[in-house]
Every structure is written in C-alpha cells, then in structure tokens.
Design a protein around this motif. Sequence first.
Motif: not given
Lengths: 111, 112
Positions: B33, B35, B37, B42-43, B45, B48, B89, B91, B101-105, B108
């Motif tokens: 995915y 996303y 921000q 807000k974050v 989408f 996917s 940003m 993600f 769902q696991y996000f990366g750092p 920017r």
Amino acid sequence: QKEVEQDPGPLSVPEGAIVSLNCTYSNSAFQYFMWYRQYSRKGPELLMYTYSSGNKEDGRFTAQVDKSSKYISLFIRDSQPSDSATYLCAMRKTSGSRLTFGEGTQLTVNP
Amino acid sequence: EPEVTQTPSHQVTQMGQEVILHCVPISNHLYFYWYRQILGQKVEFLVSFYNNEISEKSEIFDDQFSVERPDGSNFTLKIRSTKLEDSAMYFCASSELLETQYFGPGTRLLVL
C-alpha cells in the motif's frame, strides 16, 4: 459528515493515569478496527486490531468495539511518558483494502 | 523484527519534476500500500497492490501516480509531474492479511 471522527485533543494526563481514546464512525460497512500509535514525524505503528464487538486486551492496552453505537475505544492503563504520541484509529470495510483513518488524538503523559 | 523500509527519508524536488519513492515491504507479505499524510492532516489511502496489480485506488491516485513492483523485494510509487500540493509524508505499508498493515517510516516529499 466525516466517515471517521476522532477528537484531536490535545490530551494531557499524569503518569499512571488511565487514558481513554475514542472514535466514532458513520458507515456500518466498517467491520475491522485498528489502533495505531504515531510518534512525531514517524510512521504509524500498529497497536491493536479487532473485528467483532467486545474487548481485546494486550498488556496495558484494551481495545473496545461497540458496533451498535458505531463507537470504538482504546484504553491505556498505567500510562507512561513513553506513551506520549498521537493515537490514530483506523478502520476497514469488508469489501476493500483501504484503511480509513481518524485525525488522531495527541496524548502527552506527564512524569 | 521485520519492518518496512523506505528510501529516501527526505526528497526535495521542483514542481513538474518526476519523483520515485522506494519501499521494501516485509518479505513474506503479499499486499502492499501507499498512503500519504499532508502536514497536520489525517493519513489518506492512495493505492493497494496485490498479485502484481492495483487492487484498489483512491480518488487522489490519478494519472500522475503509478506503482510498480520491479523485482521480488521493491515496491515503488512514481509521481510523474509533481505539484506543490503533493508535498506530504508518503508511507508505504505491507500486510500478510488485509487488517494488519505495517507501515514504514515514511518519505517526506517537499515540492518547491
């Protein structure tokens, strides 16, 4: 009306307090619910995931879902300064892969 | 513990330029995915990706955006002609199941 609503705070509590964070949603198609923690300028970190109504506990964290009221909560027991972050609720509909996020609640736990 | 990684951490570009954001998802994950921000918001989408094709995209993901999995480990987001409002940003996330769902750092992106 926003699909997901979350009070942005800020919320400030003393160390050791019980914290309650909440989100409401308008679309009953949301069936999967998550809580993420986001430290400043970092990526969201998955804390809890729930599907059905009821409670789910993981250490100091409890997630609660009330589908009849379209209301979800995250409780943090014995809060620590390291819990200071922005907490994001997120949810997913049965059909589809996208997560819809709330705006996030900024929490500060004071020593 | 396995994690999603993203490069670069920061990217500055001129309006109208193309940028490619890179992600390495968690190795056994099948869903990927993007996303974004925008600062203070807000974050949101974007898209996917599953089984080498887009499975869902948002209204934000218009023709200037594209995604690719060029090899077995990388997942990229290309923005063809950046606009000022693309500053955000970005993600990357991955999941084995749709829920977790696991996000990366994040990367920017600043468009000048």
